[in-house]
Scaffold this active site. Structure first.
Site, PDB file in Angstrom:
ATOM      1  N   LYS A  89      -9.718   2.239   0.489  1.00 37.62           N
ATOM      2  CA  LYS A  89      -8.773   1.895  -0.583  1.00 37.62           C
ATOM      3  C   LYS A  89      -8.350   3.133  -1.345  1.00 37.62           C
ATOM      4  O   LYS A  89      -9.165   4.016  -1.615  1.00 37.62           O
ATOM      5  CB  LYS A  89      -9.486   0.914  -1.538  1.00 37.62           C
ATOM      6  CG  LYS A  89      -8.637   0.329  -2.617  1.00 37.62           C
ATOM      7  CD  LYS A  89      -7.947  -0.938  -2.165  1.00 37.62           C
ATOM      8  CE  LYS A  89      -6.909  -1.416  -3.166  1.00 37.62           C
ATOM      9  NZ  LYS A  89      -5.651  -0.646  -3.077  1.00 37.62           N
ATOM     10  N   LYS A 113     -15.462   6.620  -6.968  1.00 36.27           N
ATOM     11  CA  LYS A 113     -14.907   5.744  -7.998  1.00 36.27           C
ATOM     12  C   LYS A 113     -15.228   4.283  -7.675  1.00 36.27           C
ATOM     13  O   LYS A 113     -15.732   3.537  -8.508  1.00 36.27           O
ATOM     14  CB  LYS A 113     -13.385   5.959  -8.005  1.00 36.27           C
ATOM     15  CG  LYS A 113     -12.675   5.528  -9.246  1.00 36.27           C
ATOM     16  CD  LYS A 113     -11.166   5.653  -9.082  1.00 36.27           C
ATOM     17  CE  LYS A 113     -10.666   7.075  -8.950  1.00 36.27           C
ATOM     18  NZ  LYS A 113      -9.192   7.161  -9.093  1.00 36.27           N
ATOM     19  N   LYS A 125      -6.737   7.862   0.497  1.00 40.21           N
ATOM     20  CA  LYS A 125      -5.574   8.249  -0.308  1.00 40.21           C
ATOM     21  C   LYS A 125      -4.421   8.591   0.610  1.00 40.21           C
ATOM     22  O   LYS A 125      -4.633   9.050   1.745  1.00 40.21           O
ATOM     23  CB  LYS A 125      -5.912   9.485  -1.155  1.00 40.21           C
ATOM     24  CG  LYS A 125      -4.999   9.649  -2.351  1.00 40.21           C
ATOM     25  CD  LYS A 125      -5.400   8.678  -3.432  1.00 40.21           C
ATOM     26  CE  LYS A 125      -4.681   8.878  -4.716  1.00 40.21           C
ATOM     27  NZ  LYS A 125      -5.422   8.254  -5.816  1.00 40.21           N
TER      28      LYS A 125
HETATM   29  N1  GLU Z   1      -4.104   5.290  -7.376  1.00 38.78           N
HETATM   30  C1  GLU Z   1      -5.093   4.688  -8.215  1.00 38.78           C
HETATM   31  C2  GLU Z   1      -6.315   5.573  -8.313  1.00 38.78           C
HETATM   32  O1  GLU Z   1      -6.256   6.755  -8.115  1.00 38.78           O
HETATM   33  C3  GLU Z   1      -5.382   3.253  -7.812  1.00 38.78           C
HETATM   34  C4  GLU Z   1      -5.949   3.057  -6.453  1.00 38.78           C
HETATM   35  C5  GLU Z   1      -6.027   1.607  -6.006  1.00 38.78           C
HETATM   36  O2  GLU Z   1      -5.718   0.732  -6.804  1.00 38.78           O
HETATM   37  O3  GLU Z   1      -6.380   1.391  -4.860  1.00 38.78           O
HETATM   38  O4  GLU Z   1      -7.369   5.139  -8.670  1.00 38.78           O
END
Ligand code: GLU
Length: 491
Positions: A89, A113, A125
């Site tokens: 994710k 995270k 990413k």
């Molecule tokens: N782009 C956001 C982050 O860096 C959200 C990622 C997501 O919701 O998967 O956390």
């Protein structure tokens, strides 16, 4: 006076700006290694090394036909950092600064995270190396659809595989295009197809509260840190968000919502920095009023109730209690770390403080609330959206009316027993069943508070841990390592 002095100092060094910035993935690896050292008794060193590296990198080029008929080459990436849990994710970024190093670093941050906030995903990413401001909406749509097609062909997208989301330069519109492309190409064969991407518009399977989730999570996390008297004492900071002055860098989705919730919580937003300049008013800015000005004029600059600064990043070293970098990485570097006047840096962006700058800030006694914890609200609510999509039902739909009926009977009984009546406003408040947004906010608040105290418990259990960031990495890596140990290493 302090402001003017800092600016002069910074100008002197500005010719050397960015020279000392080390690659982003290296900076993340330095943070990782620091934390991994505290886990060497529990896990084999080789396993920790494996967890640090990116598992899969997809770097590709594709042609874009521009509206004028010319053909341009677009460079794009998707990086899956860890597959200890699936799907992986992480957002997709549209930015000229995108390169493999950046996407790898951001993917790694996603792994830790997710682990910190107990979102059962690996990290990933994506990035497309374009400045979206230079493209028409139809061109952006073609880019997004082609990007999605490439991901699908290489098995880098799917509800159980890898689930993108918005990031810098992308939003709900792009997520809807991704969902539509995925559904078109998979031909209705996947009943969970909508869960292939999160951050979609509500009407396309999005969840209420996702748009503001990262900013709201920043607020919840900051509020929790500012209630932590034990931590605050170490840094000589008074508790409470009320009355604290705040400068926010970035007024996009994350910065705007973080500023809005911080202001609602009693903080005073004194400065806002954007890519084209900054505004500053030591007496405070009204976030909604600035937003209206930006919508009318296209920029925060020139806002009449504040002073405009053309070189916006000067405000990073202006006086304030809390600095909230909510834009891009490498904003606080060895060049300006010495001049930061904030007592707290709340990392709403990913990687805004370089590992070298952190050493300077630590020595100066500045508290950093790190990205991998503080901005985890976005992915947390993405997880809720994914759950909504695979369960095919809006949160609150089953229970809301039932809860209201129970509450009504309870309120009626209390009134009968005490012989008095609640006012209509009180009655409505007591009876109301939870809507989707209430549940999402509640889930996010619980997640941020729980994760905060879990990080603190790692830190308390091992006082050798250097700072909050290292404690957060330890919390993340420990969970990933445990999953690997239990899964075993596939031959
Ligand atoms: N782009 C956001 C982050 O860096 C959200 C990622 C997501 O919701 O998967 O956390």
């Amino acid at each position: 006076m302090a402001v003017a002095k800092d600016v002069v100092k910074q100008r002197r060094t500005s010719s050397r700006r960015k020279k000392d910035v080390i690659p982003f993935f290296k900076s993340v690896s330095i943070y990782f290694n620091r934390a991994a050292n505290h886990l060497l008794k529990e896990y084999p060193a080789g396993l920790l090394k494996q967890i640090r590296e990116c598992n899969a990198v997809y770097s590709f080029h594709f042609p874009l036909r521009r509206d004028d008929g010319n053909i341009e080459v677009v460079h794009a990436y998707r990086v899956e950092h860890s597959h200890h849990r699936l799907p992986t994710k992480g957002g997709i970024r549209f930015s000229e600064l995108v390169d493999q190093d950046e996407v790898e670093a951001l993917a790694a941050l996603m792994t830790f995270k997710c682990a910190i906030v107990h979102v059962p995903f690996g990290g990933a990413k994506g990035g497309v190396k374009i400045n979206p401001r230079n493209y028409s909406v139809t061109e952006l749509e073609r880019i997004t659809r082609r990007y999605t097609t490439q991901l699908l062909h290489k098995h880098f997208i799917g509800p159980a595989v890898d689930v993108p989301a918005p990031d810098y330069g992308t939003g709900e519109r792009e997520m809807a295009w991704i969902a539509d492309t995925y559904m078109m190409l998979t031909g209705g064969s996947d009943i969970n197809a909508l869960a292939c991407v999160t951050g979609k518009p509500i009407n396309q399977g999005g969840v209420r509260g996702r748009r503001e989730a990262t900013g709201l999570g920043v607020y919840y996390g900051l509020r929790e840190a500012l209630r932590d008297t034990d931590l605050l004492k170490r840094y000589g900071i008074l508790p409470g968000i009320e009355g604290k002055t705040v400068i926010v860098q970035g007024f996009g989705n994350v910065g705007y919502h973080a500023a809005k919730f911080i202001q609602e919580g009693g903080g005073i937003i004194v400065g806002i920095i954007e890519y084209d300049g900054a505004i500053y008013n030591p007496k405070g800015l009204d976030v909604e009023d600035v937003q209206r000005w930006r919508q009318e004029t296209g920029s925060i600059t020139g806002y009449p109730k504040a002073k405009t600064y053309k070189n916006g990043n000067r405000l990073l070293t202006f006086p304030c209690d809390i600095l909230v970098p909510a834009a891009l990485e490498n904003q606080i570097t060895v060049e300006n770390a010495e001049y930061v006047q904030a007592k707290i840096i709340a990392e709403a962006a990913n990687g805004p403080v370089t590992s070298q700058a952190e050493e300077i800030l630590e020595k100066r006694g500045i508290l950093i609330i790190p990205d991998l914890y503080l901005n985890a609200g976005g992915v947390t609510v993405s997880y809720f959206e994914w759950l909504k999509n695979i369960s095919h039902i809006r949160f609150g739909r089953m229970g809301k009316r039932f809860d209201e009926a129970v509450n009504t009977r309870l309120v009626d009984s209390i009134e009968r027993l005490v012989g008095k009546q609640f006012s209509q406003i009180e009655r409505n408040l007591l009876i109301r069943g939870a809507e989707e947004q209430d549940l999402v906010y509640s889930g996010l608040e619980e997640t941020m508070i729980f994760a905060y105290h879990e990080i603190k418990s790692y830190w308390n259990a091992n006082p050798e841990i250097e700072n909050f960031r290292t404690a957060a990495y330890v919390s993340g890596i420990d969970k990933v390592a445990l999953a690997y140990m239990q899964l075993g290493v596939f031959p």
